[in-house]
Design an enzyme around this catalytic site. Structure first.
Site, mmCIF file in Angstrom:
data_model
loop_
_atom_site.group_PDB
_atom_site.id
_atom_site.type_symbol
_atom_site.label_atom_id
_atom_site.label_comp_id
_atom_site.label_asym_id
_atom_site.label_seq_id
_atom_site.Cartn_x
_atom_site.Cartn_y
_atom_site.Cartn_z
ATOM 1 N N LYS A 158 7.769 10.686 -31.410
ATOM 2 C CA LYS A 158 6.312 10.506 -31.376
ATOM 3 C C LYS A 158 5.933 9.661 -30.172
ATOM 4 C CE LYS A 158 6.424 6.330 -34.146
ATOM 5 N NZ LYS A 158 5.772 5.396 -33.224
ATOM 6 N N ASP A 179 9.908 6.144 -31.356
ATOM 7 C CA ASP A 179 8.826 5.969 -30.406
ATOM 8 C C ASP A 179 9.410 6.487 -29.086
ATOM 9 O OD1 ASP A 179 6.167 4.970 -30.331
ATOM 10 O OD2 ASP A 179 6.802 3.104 -29.372
ATOM 11 N N HIS A 205 2.654 5.872 -19.989
ATOM 12 C CA HIS A 205 1.929 5.823 -21.270
ATOM 13 C C HIS A 205 0.791 4.802 -21.254
ATOM 14 C CE1 HIS A 205 1.350 5.266 -25.674
ATOM 15 N NE2 HIS A 205 1.463 6.585 -25.606
ATOM 16 N N HIS A 224 8.074 7.296 -25.374
ATOM 17 C CA HIS A 224 6.962 7.331 -24.419
ATOM 18 C C HIS A 224 7.365 7.792 -23.024
ATOM 19 C CE1 HIS A 224 4.494 5.244 -27.299
ATOM 20 N NE2 HIS A 224 5.157 4.103 -27.243
ATOM 21 N N ASP A 280 11.383 4.043 -36.207
ATOM 22 C CA ASP A 280 11.562 3.376 -34.898
ATOM 23 C C ASP A 280 12.621 2.270 -34.880
ATOM 24 O OD1 ASP A 280 9.439 5.042 -34.483
ATOM 25 O OD2 ASP A 280 8.023 3.517 -33.841
ATOM 26 N N HIS A 312 8.120 0.110 -23.180
ATOM 27 C CA HIS A 312 9.121 0.181 -24.253
ATOM 28 C C HIS A 312 9.385 1.634 -24.622
ATOM 29 C CE1 HIS A 312 5.261 0.361 -26.366
ATOM 30 N NE2 HIS A 312 5.898 1.096 -27.268
ATOM 31 N N CYS A 326 3.981 0.420 -36.607
ATOM 32 C CA CYS A 326 4.344 1.815 -36.904
ATOM 33 C C CYS A 326 4.672 2.052 -38.371
ATOM 34 C CB CYS A 326 5.455 2.269 -35.980
ATOM 35 S SG CYS A 326 4.835 2.438 -34.277
HETATM 36 C C1 VGL Z 1 5.435 0.051 -32.187
HETATM 37 C C2 VGL Z 1 4.157 -1.250 -30.780
HETATM 38 C C3 VGL Z 1 4.149 -0.236 -29.842
HETATM 39 C C4 VGL Z 1 6.168 0.171 -33.486
HETATM 40 C C5 VGL Z 1 5.420 1.081 -31.263
HETATM 41 O O1 VGL Z 1 7.135 0.966 -33.581
HETATM 42 O O2 VGL Z 1 5.781 -0.540 -34.431
HETATM 43 N N1 VGL Z 1 4.788 -1.099 -31.939
HETATM 44 N N2 VGL Z 1 4.767 0.923 -30.091
HETATM 45 ZN ZN ZN Z 2 5.034 2.401 -28.591
#
Ligand code: VGL
Ligand code: ZN
Length: 228
Positions: free
Chosen positions: A121, A51, A57, A53, A11, A96, A169
């Site tokens: 993902k 990430d 979400h 979404h 990510d 996000h 993550c």
């Molecule tokens: C993440 C919060 C929400 C991450 C992803 O990549 O760590 N953190 N979505």
């Molecule tokens: Zn996320």
């Protein structure tokens, strides 16, 4: 003894970084040189995750009613859509990494041309999915990415995890990698947390699980340098 290492860069996206990210991790961009250095090593397999979404979400505070919808603060209970007995307490976030937005893009200074796969993902709006392998539900699992198959098909033995965020993550991806049977290494200089005060507990969790946190000069990295 066989050794086939894979690098998983988690990510490394605009929304997790200053200056414009909606969920910017302090110093998030500063880890890119360390990650690019790792990408120059002879890992036979290199993977980036995103990430990714939909706007509706479940983890977005904006999709929940006040007053329990404060990003970074509010916690909600998510039910397994296939089994209401199984629940997860999870944190709400600012919107996000919405598919199609600039916030979802990988950092341009990240040498993404060196990776063979980009694994997305978090597309299932019904579940949170920090791990790049699967959502946290187990009875049954709701959503799985292609990551486990890519690593197993390549007969990988060791997974090196870096990226953002160390306490979300990266943490759940590393724990799942170890559960999948890979020797799992997290490179400390190449990750940053949302909440630095959470890291002590994360290290304890790693210790129990057998995930090892190393620095870039560790023997486990030297072994990759010598890989051929
Ligand atoms: C993440 C919060 C929400 C991450 C992803 O990549 O760590 N953190 N979505
Ligand atoms: Zn996320």
């Amino acid at each position: 003894m066989t050794f086939k290492p894979a690098l998983v860069v988690v990510d490394l996206q605009e929304d997790f970084c200053p200056p414009h990210g909606s969920l910017a991790v302090q110093g998030g961009r500063d880890i890119v040189p360390a990650i690019n250095d790792l990408l120059s090593l002879p890992f036979p397999l290199k993977i980036a995750t995103k990430d990714f979404h939909p706007q509706d979400h479940i983890s977005f505070a904006s999709n929940h009613p006040a007053p329990n919808n404060k990003p970074f603060q509010s916690m909600i209970t998510i039910k397994n859509p296939h089994n209401p007995e199984e629940t997860q307490e999870t944190r709400l976030w600012p919107d996000h990494c919405v598919q199609g937005t600039t916030g979802s893009e990988l950092l341009p200074e990240f040498h993404v041309g060196k990776v063979q796969h980009i694994v997305e993902k978090g597309q299932d709006k019904r579940v949170e999915m920090y791990s790049a392998f699967a959502d946290p539900f187990t009875s049954p699992t709701v959503s799985r990415s292609k990551l486990a198959k890519i690593l197993h098909d390549a007969a990988v033995t060791d997974v090196y995890v870096v990226g953002l965020a160390a306490d979300y993550c990266v943490r759940f991806t590393a724990l799942d990698a170890q559960k999948e049977g890979f020797n799992t290494w997290v490179v400390g200089e190449a990750t940053k947390p949302v909440d630095a005060s959470a890291m002590e507990a994360v290290y304890a969790e790693y210790g129990k699980a057998g995930v090892r946190v190393i620095d870039k000069d560790d023997a486990a990295i030297r072994r990759v340098r010598e890989y051929s």
